[in-house]
Design a protein around this motif. Structure first.
Motif, PDB file in Angstrom:
ATOM      1  N   LYS A  44     108.608  61.098 118.113  1.00 22.26           N
ATOM      2  CA  LYS A  44     109.477  60.785 119.250  1.00 22.26           C
ATOM      3  C   LYS A  44     110.774  60.127 118.775  1.00 22.26           C
ATOM      4  O   LYS A  44     111.874  60.484 119.223  1.00 22.26           O
ATOM      5  CB  LYS A  44     108.751  59.862 120.226  1.00 22.26           C
ATOM      6  CG  LYS A  44     109.555  59.445 121.455  1.00 22.26           C
ATOM      7  CD  LYS A  44     108.677  58.653 122.409  1.00 22.26           C
ATOM      8  CE  LYS A  44     109.439  58.204 123.657  1.00 22.26           C
ATOM      9  NZ  LYS A  44     110.419  57.150 123.358  1.00 22.26           N
ATOM     10  N   ILE A  73     113.230  62.618 117.177  1.00 22.05           N
ATOM     11  CA  ILE A  73     113.938  63.422 118.175  1.00 22.05           C
ATOM     12  C   ILE A  73     115.051  62.600 118.816  1.00 22.05           C
ATOM     13  O   ILE A  73     116.176  63.093 119.022  1.00 22.05           O
ATOM     14  CB  ILE A  73     112.951  63.944 119.231  1.00 22.05           C
ATOM     15  CG1 ILE A  73     111.962  64.916 118.594  1.00 22.05           C
ATOM     16  CG2 ILE A  73     113.695  64.621 120.392  1.00 22.05           C
ATOM     17  CD1 ILE A  73     110.802  65.299 119.489  1.00 22.05           C
ATOM     18  N   GLU A  74     114.777  61.369 119.127  1.00 24.57           N
ATOM     19  CA  GLU A  74     115.798  60.498 119.735  1.00 24.57           C
ATOM     20  C   GLU A  74     116.981  60.309 118.798  1.00 24.57           C
ATOM     21  O   GLU A  74     118.145  60.317 119.238  1.00 24.57           O
ATOM     22  CB  GLU A  74     115.164  59.155 120.084  1.00 24.57           C
ATOM     23  CG  GLU A  74     114.174  59.240 121.242  1.00 24.57           C
ATOM     24  CD  GLU A  74     113.352  57.978 121.426  1.00 24.57           C
ATOM     25  OE1 GLU A  74     112.818  57.777 122.534  1.00 24.57           O
ATOM     26  OE2 GLU A  74     113.237  57.189 120.456  1.00 24.57           O
ATOM     27  N   ALA A  79     119.014  63.505 118.840  1.00 31.00           N
ATOM     28  CA  ALA A  79     119.748  63.638 120.102  1.00 31.00           C
ATOM     29  C   ALA A  79     120.966  62.723 120.115  1.00 31.00           C
ATOM     30  O   ALA A  79     122.014  63.074 120.690  1.00 31.00           O
ATOM     31  CB  ALA A  79     118.826  63.327 121.277  1.00 31.00           C
ATOM     32  N   ASP A  80     120.861  61.558 119.497  1.00 36.72           N
ATOM     33  CA  ASP A  80     122.009  60.657 119.378  1.00 36.72           C
ATOM     34  C   ASP A  80     123.050  61.223 118.409  1.00 36.72           C
ATOM     35  O   ASP A  80     124.260  61.038 118.598  1.00 36.72           O
ATOM     36  CB  ASP A  80     121.558  59.285 118.872  1.00 36.72           C
ATOM     37  CG  ASP A  80     120.736  58.519 119.903  1.00 36.72           C
ATOM     38  OD1 ASP A  80     120.847  58.828 121.101  1.00 36.72           O
ATOM     39  OD2 ASP A  80     119.970  57.624 119.491  1.00 36.72           O
ATOM     40  N   ARG A 101     118.033  65.821 125.407  1.00 38.37           N
ATOM     41  CA  ARG A 101     116.828  65.011 125.274  1.00 38.37           C
ATOM     42  C   ARG A 101     115.949  65.050 126.524  1.00 38.37           C
ATOM     43  O   ARG A 101     114.823  64.552 126.499  1.00 38.37           O
ATOM     44  CB  ARG A 101     117.191  63.553 124.938  1.00 38.37           C
ATOM     45  CG  ARG A 101     117.875  62.797 126.062  1.00 38.37           C
ATOM     46  CD  ARG A 101     118.057  61.316 125.711  1.00 38.37           C
ATOM     47  NE  ARG A 101     119.016  61.136 124.622  1.00 38.37           N
ATOM     48  CZ  ARG A 101     118.800  60.346 123.581  1.00 38.37           C
ATOM     49  NH1 ARG A 101     117.665  59.689 123.479  1.00 38.37           N
ATOM     50  NH2 ARG A 101     119.709  60.201 122.650  1.00 38.37           N
ATOM     51  N   ASP A 102     116.445  65.656 127.603  1.00 46.44           N
ATOM     52  CA  ASP A 102     115.635  65.787 128.814  1.00 46.44           C
ATOM     53  C   ASP A 102     114.823  67.078 128.835  1.00 46.44           C
ATOM     54  O   ASP A 102     114.046  67.302 129.767  1.00 46.44           O
ATOM     55  CB  ASP A 102     116.543  65.749 130.053  1.00 46.44           C
ATOM     56  CG  ASP A 102     117.166  64.373 130.237  1.00 46.44           C
ATOM     57  OD1 ASP A 102     116.466  63.378 129.960  1.00 46.44           O
ATOM     58  OD2 ASP A 102     118.340  64.303 130.638  1.00 46.44           O
ATOM     59  N   VAL A 131     112.554  68.623 126.140  1.00 48.36           N
ATOM     60  CA  VAL A 131     111.930  68.578 124.819  1.00 48.36           C
ATOM     61  C   VAL A 131     110.553  69.249 124.891  1.00 48.36           C
ATOM     62  O   VAL A 131     109.736  68.911 125.752  1.00 48.36           O
ATOM     63  CB  VAL A 131     111.785  67.135 124.309  1.00 48.36           C
ATOM     64  CG1 VAL A 131     111.036  67.107 122.979  1.00 48.36           C
ATOM     65  CG2 VAL A 131     113.161  66.482 124.165  1.00 48.36           C
TER      66      VAL A 131
END
Length: 754
Positions: free
Chosen positions: A588, A591-592, A595-596, A603-604, A606
């Motif tokens: 998790k 992925i964050e 996305a940053d 990120r909405d 996934v």
């Protein structure tokens, strides 16, 4: 004005979520479809006996090229002119050959002359001289090959051919060369407790015995496995004709009372006697024979025994003349021995023993003598030494794989090193930023090094034993592939959930990506612990992820803590005792971070998918972070590791041993293992989940999938499920990949398909 802004936001969101899934590009860039756009990617050498030379063929757009390589002279030459060879063969055979499809195989080089070879083509035999370019058709009598009549495959002869052994109805029989009547050596063999290699089924025919002869022909041994009390598992072959069939197999599970056990037998053909060797130490121990020079040193047989708790390992020597056992090395490694990396070599009659250990937290090699005295450390440092690929007893050195020693490079890249038995002379043989594979010459003076990365096509070079490149060979030509719009994936690095540890992976993107748009992200997962399956070497379309990205997705694959054996004990033991949850936070957080880092990742939206352990992780992820992961495809997952295989659950999650005494004071050993299941999380499901299994899976039993389905039903959750008839654990068929693609297209791309 507020209403207009709201409407504009709604329209942007709608069109973002309604982007079309590009199935046409997905199929276009699948590995199967790309095959016509590239040819040879690597060099596969055929070494010529008695020399350091080799030949290989390399496929190009114009056809095959055949090369002879002489490392000593640092030369590579084309073995023949293809048009000339085809012309001569056509004239000799009357067969017309297509230059693009023409291949030669089964080349046999003349003894003492690596520039002459013979081969067969069109039903005829030929001899070719590379220097003179002369092709000569061989007469039938010249090409005649004599093959002596073969002995029955089920006979195992002693080295001096005085005796032969075979198995019949699970027992051993001895034939003396001078006798015609066999002697029955054993009477206690039976199904699942057999002296035969065919141990799980009965037969009225002679079968191959599970024995190994010593070089003096005076003794042979059998390590017999007892599977009789181990519980059965079953699957139903629903496609069998004319009626469905039941398949039964032995399958020990974590914490069960009955598991595989072993006994060791020594047999003496001259007297027809045998000894049952006392090898017992640990309850339910695992026993393996260690390769030693029984041919030249028949007096000593070596084996390892490992405790069922997986943390204790002994090396033992058996005197084959008496059956006496001597414990040579005994070591404890918490929480377990890494059996996939463990290695032990018995040399010079046991005077030298090379032993692999993680006693420093890193896998390294140590040299012992015959009596278990440590002579010296061979390798050391904060890197992992493993898998000996070549051992030279005369020069007292060996070549091994190493991981994580070369700074600034991915610690999962494989390099090869040479080191002397006394620990001196550690030499990197395969420099170059990438994942290496080697082939050593017959004489051991040169090696072929092929290395690549996911973002770099394979390079093939010849090196000397100091690692110096002496001759470049090939670099894969991908020009035609690039012309289609294909591109290599991108290497990525992120931090683990501790914010400190570096994690490495691969990111696949659409080839026609518009960086101003938002793309859903799908993560392909496999948590290990024995491997993370993150590709290191070049691959055209690893696991179909490159093609999957062409739907209009960002696809990533990252190695998490606890998922690689090559980064030291602290890294891969991270998940011990927590088989269900350990990789989820890292996944998790990775992925964050991405996305940053990349504005085009949404990120909405996934998704996550995986197979086997990856199926388990995919299901665990969507049920642990139900607001983060929106879609999951979980295939053949071991969702309940309590009914998965014993070695996996007990080694990587742990097993506790308790000792109790019965009324007579006899010790009883009880093993307990309890592993959290994915079923316990079923009530958390919010997104879309597809479960897939084959109905003939004897690795991860379909019961895993049915139990998770049952838990989801009890929790009143909607989900999808596909059972593939006749499929075993390997379900990676075109149908499965299409199912996967359509599921993500429907639920991450709004169902719009073009």
């Amino acid at each position: 004005m507020k209403k207009i802004l709201f409407f504009a936001f709604f329209c942007c969101a709608f069109f973002s979520y309604a982007q079309k899934a590009d199935l046409k590009n997905c199929y276009k860039y699948s590995e199967e479809n790309l095959k016509k756009y590239y040819h040879s990617l690597s060099v596969f050498p055929s070494w010529i006996s008695g020399t350091d030379m080799f030949w290989y063929n390399y496929i190009t757009p114009g056809g095959a090229k055949y090369y002879l390589v002489d490392p000593v002279r640092k030369k590579k030459l084309e073995m023949f002119d293809m048009e000339d060879m085809i012309g001569k063969l056509t004239q000799a055979t009357g067969i017309s050959f297509n230059i693009k499809d023409f291949r030669l195989g089964g080349l046999k080089f003349d003894e003492g002359d690596p520039y002459c070879f013979s081969f067969s083509k069109g039903g005829l035999d030929f001899h070719y001289n590379i220097r003179t370019r002369e092709l000569k058709k061989l007469d039938p009598e010249q090409a005649c090959r004599f093959y002596p009549p073969a002995s029955p495959y089920w006979l195992k002869f002693s080295p001096d051919s005085s005796y032969s052994i075979y198995a019949y109805r699970h027992n051993l029989y001895l034939l003396n060369r001078q006798d015609t009547v066999p002697v029955q050596l054993t009477t206690d063999g039976e199904k699942y407790y057999s002296y035969s290699n065919q141990k799980d089924s009965d037969s009225d025919k002679n079968t191959t015995p599970n024995i190994v002869w010593a070089g003096n022909s005076k003794v042979f041994y059998c390590l017999r496995q007892d599977r009789r009390k181990v519980e059965n598992c079953w699957v139903v072959d629903n496609l069998a004709e004319p009626r469905p069939k039941l398949r039964t197999y032995k399958f020990p599970m974590p914490g069960e009372k009955y598991v595989f056990t072993y006994d060791l037998h020594l047999f003496y053909p001259e007297t027809c006697q045998h000894i049952v060797v006392n090898i017992d130490k640990y309850p339910d121990q695992e026993v393996r024979i260690v390769a030693s020079d029984l041919e030249n040193c028949p007096e000593d047989l070596y084996f390892t025994r490992k405790s069922r708790t997986c943390d204790k390992m002994d090396l033992c020597r058996v005197d084959t003349r008496t059956g006496d056992v001597f414990e040579v090395i005994s070591e404890t490694s918490m929480p377990y021995f890494t059996e996939q990396l463990f290695d032990c070599r018995i040399l010079n009659g046991g005077e030298d023993i090379i032993w692999w250990s993680e006693r420093t937290g890193w896998g390294q090699y140590y040299l012992y003598d015959k009596y278990g005295k440590l002579k010296n450390t061979i390798t050391s440092g904060t890197f992992t030494a493993c898998r000996i690929s070549h051992l030279d007893k005369l020069k007292r050195r060996f070549i091994f794989e190493g991981y994580g020693r070369e700074k600034g490079m991915d610690p999962a890249y494989r390099f090869f090193y040479r080191v002397n038995f006394d620990g001196s002379g550690l030499t990197l043989l395969t420099p170059g930023n990438g994942y290496h594979s080697i082939e050593l010459s017959k004489q051991g003076n040169y090696l072929l090094d092929v290395y690549s990365r996911v973002d770099m096509a394979p390079v093939s070079v010849v090196r000397d034993m100091k690692g110096k490149e002496i001759l470049p060979l090939e670099k894969a030509d991908l020009s035609l592939l690039y012309s289609t719009g294909w591109r290599e994936p991108q290497k990525i690095a992120v931090k683990s959930a501790d914010g400190i540890t570096d994690l490495y992976g691969v990111m696949y993107t659409p080839f026609d990506m518009d960086s101003t748009r938002k793309y859903p992200l799908v993560v392909y997962v496999y948590p290990g612990p024995q491997e993370d399956q993150v590709p290191q070497a070049f691959s055209m379309d690893d696991n179909g992820n490159q093609a999957l990205a062409q739907l209009g997705l960002i696809v990533i694959h990252i190695g998490y803590r606890g998922g690689s054996m090559f980064r030291g004990k602290n890294f891969y033991n991270f998940g011990y005792g927590n088989l269900r949850d350990y990789p989820l936070a890292d996944c998790k957080f990775a992925i964050e971070q991405l996305a940053d880092r990349y504005a085009y990742i949404d990120r909405d939206r996934v998704g996550i998918y995986g197979h086997s352990g990856g199926g388990m992780m995919a299901a665990a992820a969507i049920l642990t972070y139900p607001d983060f992961f929106k879609v999951a495809v979980a295939a053949s997952g071991n969702y309940d590791n309590n009914i998965y295989t014993k070695w996996w659950g007990e080694m990587y999650h742990g097993v506790k041993m308790k000792v109790k005494k019965d009324a007579d004071g006899i010790k009883k050993y009880i093993f307990e293992s309890k592993i959290p299941t994915i079923m316990e999380l079923a009530a958390n499901l919010k997104g879309k989940l597809l479960l897939v299994t084959g109905d003939m899976d004897i690795n991860v039993h379909p019961a895993n999938t049915f139990r998770l389905a049952n838990a989801l039903i009890k929790a009143d959750k909607l989900f999808d499920m596909m059972v593939i008839p006749g499929a075993d654990h390997s379900i990676d068929s075109p149908y499965y990949f299409n199912l996967l693609r359509h599921y993500f297209a429907e639920h991450l791309l709004g169902g719009a398909i073009e």
